[in-house]
Design an enzyme around this catalytic site. Structure first.
Site, short mmCIF file in Angstrom:
data_model
loop_
_atom_site.label_atom_id
_atom_site.label_comp_id
_atom_site.label_asym_id
_atom_site.label_seq_id
_atom_site.Cartn_x
_atom_site.Cartn_y
_atom_site.Cartn_z
CE LYS A 19 4.02 -2.70 11.61
NZ LYS A 19 3.86 -2.55 10.35
CG ASP A 50 -0.95 -3.78 7.75
OD1 ASP A 50 -0.97 -3.50 8.85
OD2 ASP A 50 -0.22 -4.61 6.98
CD GLN A 85 6.01 -3.18 7.81
OE1 GLN A 85 5.26 -3.49 8.66
NE2 GLN A 85 6.68 -1.98 7.47
N1 GUN Z 1 4.63 0.17 5.28
C1 GUN Z 1 4.74 1.05 5.86
N2 GUN Z 1 3.24 1.60 7.15
C2 GUN Z 1 3.00 0.23 6.54
C3 GUN Z 1 2.00 -0.45 7.68
O1 GUN Z 1 0.99 0.00 8.39
N3 GUN Z 1 1.23 -1.47 7.87
C4 GUN Z 1 2.46 -2.10 6.39
N4 GUN Z 1 2.26 -4.00 6.77
N5 GUN Z 1 3.79 -2.04 6.02
C5 GUN Z 1 3.71 -0.59 6.14
#
Ligand code: GUN
Length: 278
Positions: A52, A119, A96
């Protein structure tokens, strides 16, 4: 043989479009900062967070990392989120998941300012999605819509079966397909006669988290198959929820793992970050 839906290529195309938009916004003096929070040192999460941050650097968004130790308390995490919510220099906040077991994930998601919730997990953004108002949409399902559209796959009027009902993928996926005028069924671990149901799907979207669970038995000839899963098989190779080798000969189009849905999640996160600049 099925068309391979190339998520790597499509995500790159999207990131290049976003990079150009960010450059144009920079000319107007606009910039964006994404705050990325990781608690603990889960190896998979560290890889995702790193990807990311790399995507932010590529398209020209600043990212600020907050790597917190496993023993961080819920109060400490909530205090950091409160601080970032108030910081005008921060446009987007990403925590996350998964979080360590002693932290209440729902409470953390609700603590993020919905206007910075890139998100799309906050109940306010989920509610807006359901009633069709603009808001941030969960990145993986939003990325799947882009994969279908950019691969020239028509959605309106099709029968879609979504296997999995998580808040992050299955539920928002079903709403997005409904918004695109598909006829949608959501199946899950308690669904009876799952293979029969899946064989009704023109578009089958699988997010059940079980390696290579979907075999040829589940596929109508010519169906489009989207695989959200990512696992390691017994030979330590990456695989999805779909048995690709068995299913591909029966599908008209299918996403590979890796290189299908995965890269789209990050492209859509970048899309949401750019939305915060407007
Ligand atoms: N953990 C697994 N997928 C995601 C996601 O799309 N966003 C976040 N913040 N954590 C995750």
């Amino acid at each position: 043989m099925a068309q391979t839906i190339d998520g790597k290529r499509i995500s790159q195309e999207m990131k290049d479009e976003l990079k150009a938009r960010v450059a144009a916004l920079a000319e107007e003096g606009k910039e964006a900062t994404l705050a990325v929070i990781q608690v603990g040192d889960d190896a998979a999460s560290a890889v995702y967070v790193n990807n990311k941050k790399k995507a932010c650097a590529y398209i020209g968004i600043k990212s600020v990392s907050h790597e917190l130790p496993e023993e961080t308390t819920e109060e400490e995490l909530l205090a950091l989120i409160d601080h970032l919510n108030r910081d005008d220099a921060v446009n987007g906040i990403l925590v996350q998941l998964p979080l360590p077991a002693h932290i209440d994930e729902d409470k953390v998601i609700r603590a993020i300012d919905p206007a910075k919730d890139v998100d799309g997990f906050h109940p306010e953004n989920v509610g807006k999605l359901v009633i069709g108002e603009p808001g941030f949409v969960s990145c993986t399902p939003a990325g799947i819509i882009q994969l279908l559209k950019r691969s020239g796959i028509a959605i309106a009027g099709k029968r879609c079966v979504v296997v999995g009902r998580s808040n992050i993928v299955g539920k928002p996926m079903a709403i997005l397909m409904l918004r695109e005028n598909a006829t949608v069924t959501v199946a899950h671990s308690k669904t009876k006669d799952l293979p029969d149901l899946c064989r009704e799907a023109d578009i089958l979207i699988v997010a059940i988290g079980k390696p290579q669970f979907i075999t040829a038995d589940y596929i109508k000839e010519g169906a489009v198959v989207i695989d959200v899963g990512i696992h390691r098989d017994e030979k330590n190779r990456l695989c999805g929820d779909v048995d690709y080798e068995a299913v591909a000969p029966h599908a008209s189009a299918i996403t590979p793992v890796p290189g299908g849905v995965g890269p789209m999640t990050i492209a859509m996160l970048m899309y949401n970050c750019v939305e915060t600049m407007l």
